[in-house]
Design a protein around this motif. Structure first.
Motif, PDB file in Angstrom:
ATOM      1  N   ARG A  57       0.972  -1.182   0.069  1.00  0.00           N
ATOM      2  CA  ARG A  57      -0.075   0.049   0.014  1.00  0.00           C
ATOM      3  C   ARG A  57       1.160   1.115  -0.038  1.00  0.00           C
ATOM      4  O   ARG A  57       1.534   1.505   0.822  1.00  0.00           O
ATOM      5  CB  ARG A  57      -1.424   0.101   0.995  1.00  0.00           C
ATOM      6  CG  ARG A  57      -1.722   1.210   1.469  1.00  0.00           C
ATOM      7  CD  ARG A  57      -2.879   1.319   0.710  1.00  0.00           C
ATOM      8  NE  ARG A  57      -3.705   2.612   1.012  1.00  0.00           N
ATOM      9  CZ  ARG A  57      -3.759   3.674   0.437  1.00  0.00           C
ATOM     10  NH1 ARG A  57      -2.791   3.819  -0.489  1.00  0.00           N
ATOM     11  NH2 ARG A  57      -4.635   4.281   1.095  1.00  0.00           N
ATOM     12  N   VAL A  58       0.848   1.938  -1.031  1.00  0.00           N
ATOM     13  CA  VAL A  58       1.258   3.413  -1.546  1.00  0.00           C
ATOM     14  C   VAL A  58       1.241   4.395  -0.077  1.00  0.00           C
ATOM     15  O   VAL A  58      -0.153   4.418  -0.353  1.00  0.00           O
ATOM     16  CB  VAL A  58       1.777   3.883  -2.867  1.00  0.00           C
ATOM     17  CG1 VAL A  58       2.378   4.610  -2.230  1.00  0.00           C
ATOM     18  CG2 VAL A  58       2.279   2.569  -3.412  1.00  0.00           C
ATOM     19  N   THR A  59       1.745   4.669   0.339  1.00  0.00           N
ATOM     20  CA  THR A  59       1.303   5.931   1.407  1.00  0.00           C
ATOM     21  C   THR A  59       1.471   7.214   1.230  1.00  0.00           C
ATOM     22  O   THR A  59       0.814   8.256   1.983  1.00  0.00           O
ATOM     23  CB  THR A  59       1.824   5.431   3.418  1.00  0.00           C
ATOM     24  OG1 THR A  59       3.014   5.366   3.252  1.00  0.00           O
ATOM     25  CG2 THR A  59       1.013   4.176   3.290  1.00  0.00           C
ATOM     26  N   GLY A  60       2.393   7.554   0.274  1.00  0.00           N
ATOM     27  CA  GLY A  60       3.365   8.650  -0.123  1.00  0.00           C
ATOM     28  C   GLY A  60       4.387   9.182  -1.039  1.00  0.00           C
ATOM     29  O   GLY A  60       4.913   7.658  -1.056  1.00  0.00           O
ATOM     30  N   ARG A  61       4.447  10.650  -0.758  1.00  0.00           N
ATOM     31  CA  ARG A  61       5.542  10.482  -2.063  1.00  0.00           C
ATOM     32  C   ARG A  61       6.839  11.440  -0.980  1.00  0.00           C
ATOM     33  O   ARG A  61       6.280  11.615  -0.048  1.00  0.00           O
ATOM     34  CB  ARG A  61       4.734  12.325  -2.692  1.00  0.00           C
ATOM     35  CG  ARG A  61       6.052  12.536  -3.317  1.00  0.00           C
ATOM     36  CD  ARG A  61       5.968  13.460  -4.660  1.00  0.00           C
ATOM     37  NE  ARG A  61       5.026  13.370  -5.630  1.00  0.00           N
ATOM     38  CZ  ARG A  61       4.498  12.744  -6.696  1.00  0.00           C
ATOM     39  NH1 ARG A  61       5.914  13.890  -7.187  1.00  0.00           N
ATOM     40  NH2 ARG A  61       3.380  12.669  -7.277  1.00  0.00           N
ATOM     41  N   LEU A  62       7.863  10.389  -1.569  1.00  0.00           N
ATOM     42  CA  LEU A  62       8.674  11.083  -0.625  1.00  0.00           C
ATOM     43  C   LEU A  62       9.601  11.778  -1.185  1.00  0.00           C
ATOM     44  O   LEU A  62       9.805  12.011  -2.428  1.00  0.00           O
ATOM     45  CB  LEU A  62      10.045   9.491  -0.475  1.00  0.00           C
ATOM     46  CG  LEU A  62       9.670   8.615   0.138  1.00  0.00           C
ATOM     47  CD1 LEU A  62      10.809   7.769   0.425  1.00  0.00           C
ATOM     48  CD2 LEU A  62       9.867   9.200   2.035  1.00  0.00           C
ATOM     49  N   THR A  63      10.424  12.953  -0.828  1.00  0.00           N
ATOM     50  CA  THR A  63      11.026  14.052  -1.011  1.00  0.00           C
ATOM     51  C   THR A  63      12.139  14.135  -0.160  1.00  0.00           C
ATOM     52  O   THR A  63      12.415  13.305   1.112  1.00  0.00           O
ATOM     53  CB  THR A  63       9.791  15.318  -0.405  1.00  0.00           C
ATOM     54  OG1 THR A  63       9.277  15.855   0.449  1.00  0.00           O
ATOM     55  CG2 THR A  63       8.463  15.786  -1.678  1.00  0.00           C
ATOM     56  N   THR A 121      19.400   5.603  -3.451  1.00  0.00           N
ATOM     57  CA  THR A 121      18.155   5.244  -4.170  1.00  0.00           C
ATOM     58  C   THR A 121      18.113   5.560  -5.282  1.00  0.00           C
ATOM     59  O   THR A 121      17.574   5.260  -6.408  1.00  0.00           O
ATOM     60  CB  THR A 121      16.713   5.402  -3.007  1.00  0.00           C
ATOM     61  OG1 THR A 121      16.067   6.056  -4.027  1.00  0.00           O
ATOM     62  CG2 THR A 121      16.483   4.101  -1.916  1.00  0.00           C
ATOM     63  N   ARG A 122      19.155   6.872  -6.040  1.00  0.00           N
ATOM     64  CA  ARG A 122      18.752   7.384  -6.862  1.00  0.00           C
ATOM     65  C   ARG A 122      17.312   7.842  -7.522  1.00  0.00           C
ATOM     66  O   ARG A 122      16.945   8.009  -8.526  1.00  0.00           O
ATOM     67  CB  ARG A 122      19.864   6.970  -7.984  1.00  0.00           C
ATOM     68  CG  ARG A 122      21.310   6.726  -7.430  1.00  0.00           C
ATOM     69  CD  ARG A 122      22.807   6.705  -8.388  1.00  0.00           C
ATOM     70  NE  ARG A 122      23.326   6.143  -7.908  1.00  0.00           N
ATOM     71  CZ  ARG A 122      24.792   4.946  -8.242  1.00  0.00           C
ATOM     72  NH1 ARG A 122      24.085   3.897  -9.031  1.00  0.00           N
ATOM     73  NH2 ARG A 122      25.823   5.239  -7.866  1.00  0.00           N
ATOM     74  N   GLY A 123      16.717   8.048  -6.748  1.00  0.00           N
ATOM     75  CA  GLY A 123      15.194   8.403  -7.610  1.00  0.00           C
ATOM     76  C   GLY A 123      14.479   6.984  -7.563  1.00  0.00           C
ATOM     77  O   GLY A 123      13.203   7.279  -8.548  1.00  0.00           O
ATOM     78  N   ARG A 124      14.806   6.144  -7.459  1.00  0.00           N
ATOM     79  CA  ARG A 124      13.420   4.544  -7.811  1.00  0.00           C
ATOM     80  C   ARG A 124      13.228   3.971  -7.082  1.00  0.00           C
ATOM     81  O   ARG A 124      12.287   3.350  -7.632  1.00  0.00           O
ATOM     82  CB  ARG A 124      14.993   3.904  -7.966  1.00  0.00           C
ATOM     83  CG  ARG A 124      15.942   3.512  -8.871  1.00  0.00           C
ATOM     84  CD  ARG A 124      17.337   2.427  -9.515  1.00  0.00           C
ATOM     85  NE  ARG A 124      17.415   1.709  -7.733  1.00  0.00           N
ATOM     86  CZ  ARG A 124      18.937   2.637  -7.944  1.00  0.00           C
ATOM     87  NH1 ARG A 124      19.369   2.467  -8.382  1.00  0.00           N
ATOM     88  NH2 ARG A 124      19.000   2.011  -6.570  1.00  0.00           N
TER      89      ARG A 124
END
Length: 166
Positions: A57-63, A121-124
């Motif tokens: 379950r995707v819970t949010g965007r990482l910044t 993670t280089r944005g992956r």
């Protein structure tokens, strides 16, 4: 060639046979509970979850900001814990100073650690999520010598045996 994983002895039945298959764990548990209520020797039963699925379950965007904040909070709590441990050996007056310094150092360490991991993670993977492995079916297995007695008890109560077994 890989060997199959060996189960602990207390998770095995000698000659298990399928008693019933349910769509939910609650239904399987209800059937076993009903058997227990009817004096059936339930130590001869096993509930096995089958058809496993991994759900994410995707819970949010990482910044960068969210990662830094989460790292700071985690590090802060760890720093407070370390400070409390150190405070056990400090005499009068130094406890507050130790707690503040370890909390700040923990927060700083947490930020650096979290940002380093995120950069790796280089944005992956720019999202946060929670995962679980769930079964889609639950099979109640019974020791072969007790199968007919269990079927008789379940068949006497409507709704406890799924349709294919009715």
């Amino acid at each position: 060639m890989d060997k199959p994983a060996k189960r602990p002895a207390d998770l095995d039945l000698d000659f298990p046979q399928s008693l019933a298959v349910y769509d939910t764990y609650d239904e399987a548990q209800r059937a076993v509970d009903h058997l227990s209520d009817n004096e059936f020797p339930v130590e001869n039963l096993m509930i096995v979850g089958t058809d496993l699925k991994r759900i994410e379950r995707v819970t949010g965007r990482l910044t960068w900001g969210r990662v830094a904040l989460a790292g700071a909070i985690t590090g802060l709590w760890f720093g407070v814990f370390v400070g409390l441990v150190f405070a056990l050996w400090v005499e009068d007056g130094g406890v507050v100073g130790i707690l503040l310094s370890t909390a700040l150092f923990g927060a700083l360490f947490g930020v650096v650690w979290a940002l380093t991991g995120y950069a790796a993670t280089r944005g992956r993977r720019d999202f946060s999520s929670v995962t679980a492995v769930v079964a889609t079916r639950y099979e109640v297995l019974v020791e072969h010598k007790h199968r007919e007695a269990a079927r008789t008890i379940l068949a006497a109560t409507p709704g406890l045996l799924p349709d294919p077994y009715a």
